[in-house]
Design a protein around this motif. Structure first.
Motif, PDB file in Angstrom:
ATOM      1  N   GLY A  43       0.825  -1.194   0.000  1.00  0.00           N
ATOM      2  CA  GLY A  43       0.000   0.000   0.000  1.00  0.00           C
ATOM      3  C   GLY A  43       0.857   1.241   0.000  1.00  0.00           C
ATOM      4  O   GLY A  43       2.058   1.208  -0.244  1.00  0.00           O
ATOM      5  N   THR A  44       0.270   2.338   0.324  1.00  0.00           N
ATOM      6  CA  THR A  44       0.994   3.609   0.324  1.00  0.00           C
ATOM      7  C   THR A  44       1.765   3.837   1.620  1.00  0.00           C
ATOM      8  O   THR A  44       2.643   4.669   1.659  1.00  0.00           O
ATOM      9  CB  THR A  44       0.007   4.767   0.122  1.00  0.00           C
ATOM     10  N   ASP A  45       1.439   3.098   2.692  1.00  0.00           N
ATOM     11  CA  ASP A  45       2.124   3.273   3.974  1.00  0.00           C
ATOM     12  C   ASP A  45       3.358   2.379   4.014  1.00  0.00           C
ATOM     13  O   ASP A  45       3.293   1.221   4.396  1.00  0.00           O
ATOM     14  CB  ASP A  45       1.181   2.940   5.121  1.00  0.00           C
ATOM     15  N   LEU A  46       4.489   2.930   3.607  1.00  0.00           N
ATOM     16  CA  LEU A  46       5.725   2.155   3.512  1.00  0.00           C
ATOM     17  C   LEU A  46       6.190   1.661   4.883  1.00  0.00           C
ATOM     18  O   LEU A  46       6.595   0.504   5.033  1.00  0.00           O
ATOM     19  CB  LEU A  46       6.825   3.003   2.871  1.00  0.00           C
ATOM     20  N   PHE A  47       6.099   2.512   5.925  1.00  0.00           N
ATOM     21  CA  PHE A  47       6.531   2.093   7.263  1.00  0.00           C
ATOM     22  C   PHE A  47       5.617   0.995   7.827  1.00  0.00           C
ATOM     23  O   PHE A  47       6.059   0.090   8.505  1.00  0.00           O
ATOM     24  CB  PHE A  47       6.587   3.289   8.219  1.00  0.00           C
ATOM     25  N   GLY A  48       4.341   1.092   7.504  1.00  0.00           N
ATOM     26  CA  GLY A  48       3.416   0.044   7.922  1.00  0.00           C
ATOM     27  C   GLY A  48       3.749  -1.285   7.267  1.00  0.00           C
ATOM     28  O   GLY A  48       3.650  -2.346   7.891  1.00  0.00           O
ATOM     29  N   GLU A  49       4.167  -1.231   6.010  1.00  0.00           N
ATOM     30  CA  GLU A  49       4.551  -2.455   5.306  1.00  0.00           C
ATOM     31  C   GLU A  49       5.839  -3.045   5.883  1.00  0.00           C
ATOM     32  O   GLU A  49       5.976  -4.256   6.010  1.00  0.00           O
ATOM     33  CB  GLU A  49       4.718  -2.172   3.812  1.00  0.00           C
ATOM     34  N   PHE A  50       6.800  -2.188   6.244  1.00  0.00           N
ATOM     35  CA  PHE A  50       8.025  -2.690   6.890  1.00  0.00           C
ATOM     36  C   PHE A  50       7.703  -3.324   8.237  1.00  0.00           C
ATOM     37  O   PHE A  50       8.253  -4.347   8.598  1.00  0.00           O
ATOM     38  CB  PHE A  50       9.054  -1.567   7.071  1.00  0.00           C
ATOM     39  N   ASP A  51       6.779  -2.713   8.972  1.00  0.00           N
ATOM     40  CA  ASP A  51       6.378  -3.261  10.267  1.00  0.00           C
ATOM     41  C   ASP A  51       5.724  -4.625  10.073  1.00  0.00           C
ATOM     42  O   ASP A  51       6.004  -5.574  10.808  1.00  0.00           O
ATOM     43  CB  ASP A  51       5.430  -2.289  10.961  1.00  0.00           C
ATOM     44  N   ARG A  52       4.856  -4.752   9.074  1.00  0.00           N
ATOM     45  CA  ARG A  52       4.209  -6.020   8.794  1.00  0.00           C
ATOM     46  C   ARG A  52       5.245  -7.075   8.409  1.00  0.00           C
ATOM     47  O   ARG A  52       5.211  -8.208   8.881  1.00  0.00           O
ATOM     48  CB  ARG A  52       3.192  -5.855   7.657  1.00  0.00           C
ATOM     49  N   LEU A  53       6.211  -6.702   7.566  1.00  0.00           N
ATOM     50  CA  LEU A  53       7.262  -7.637   7.139  1.00  0.00           C
ATOM     51  C   LEU A  53       8.109  -8.081   8.331  1.00  0.00           C
ATOM     52  O   LEU A  53       8.442  -9.261   8.477  1.00  0.00           O
ATOM     53  CB  LEU A  53       8.144  -6.982   6.079  1.00  0.00           C
ATOM     54  N   GLN A  54       8.434  -7.136   9.228  1.00  0.00           N
ATOM     55  CA  GLN A  54       9.220  -7.475  10.418  1.00  0.00           C
ATOM     56  C   GLN A  54       8.456  -8.454  11.305  1.00  0.00           C
ATOM     57  O   GLN A  54       9.025  -9.407  11.824  1.00  0.00           O
ATOM     58  CB  GLN A  54       9.555  -6.203  11.190  1.00  0.00           C
ATOM     59  N   ARG A  55       7.166  -8.248  11.479  1.00  0.00           N
ATOM     60  CA  ARG A  55       6.366  -9.170  12.296  1.00  0.00           C
ATOM     61  C   ARG A  55       6.300 -10.558  11.671  1.00  0.00           C
ATOM     62  O   ARG A  55       6.375 -11.572  12.362  1.00  0.00           O
ATOM     63  CB  ARG A  55       4.958  -8.616  12.495  1.00  0.00           C
ATOM     64  N   GLN A  56       6.182 -10.616  10.338  1.00  0.00           N
ATOM     65  CA  GLN A  56       6.151 -11.916   9.671  1.00  0.00           C
ATOM     66  C   GLN A  56       7.486 -12.641   9.820  1.00  0.00           C
ATOM     67  O   GLN A  56       7.518 -13.851  10.058  1.00  0.00           O
ATOM     68  CB  GLN A  56       5.808 -11.751   8.190  1.00  0.00           C
ATOM     69  N   MET A  57       8.592 -11.912   9.704  1.00  0.00           N
ATOM     70  CA  MET A  57       9.913 -12.536   9.860  1.00  0.00           C
ATOM     71  C   MET A  57      10.120 -13.004  11.301  1.00  0.00           C
ATOM     72  O   MET A  57      10.658 -14.083  11.540  1.00  0.00           O
ATOM     73  CB  MET A  57      11.021 -11.558   9.468  1.00  0.00           C
TER      74      MET A  57
END
Length: 147
Positions: free
Chosen positions: A7-21
């Protein structure tokens, strides 16, 4: 939502990726002697010539709520950490992120064979619980005189 959606929220996407990892790899210990990632309290374990030293990092815990015991070669540290928020503010306050652990905890540490359960002291100071377990006399290093 797909895992490939950006989506447009890049920091939100990094946070989601970090949680998945973290969910994929965070549950495994980094070595066979280390504990589970995120376990509370974290501990340092070391030894001297006379004792085995266990330091549990438990800031914010009332020493009255700590229980330390040794049974069958297992050191158990258990207790409960209360919330840091005052009770009066809890009705109106909304928590959006809570990273501080709150609640009951229990850590069990296997002691080596040469630990003497009759020589144990525990002291809580500045958020650190230090447990000192003496070693049996037969396991202590000694100098042998050459004849």
């Amino acid at each position: 939502m797909s895992d490939l959606y950006f989506g447009t929220d890049l920091f939100g996407e990094f946070d989601r990726l970090q949680r998945q990892m973290a969910s994929l790899f965070g549950g495994f210990p980094s070595s066979i002697r280390s504990g589970r990632f995120g376990a509370f309290p974290q501990v340092n374990i070391g030894s001297t010539d006379d004792s085995i030293e266990v330091v549990a990092f438990a800031p914010g815990v009332d020493p009255k709520n700590l229980d330390v015991s040794i049974d069958k070669g297992l050191l158990t540290i258990s207790g409960e950490r209360q919330t840091a928020q005052p009770d009066a503010a809890s009705d109106d306050a909304r928590t959006y992120a809570q990273e501080r652990f709150v609640g009951a905890f229990r850590r069990v540490i296997e002691l080596p064979q040469h630990a003497d359960p009759d020589k144990v002291t525990a002291q809580y100071s500045n958020g650190c619980l230090t447990v000192s377990i003496g070693k049996r006399e037969t396991s202590k290093p000694r100098a042998i005189t050459v004849q």
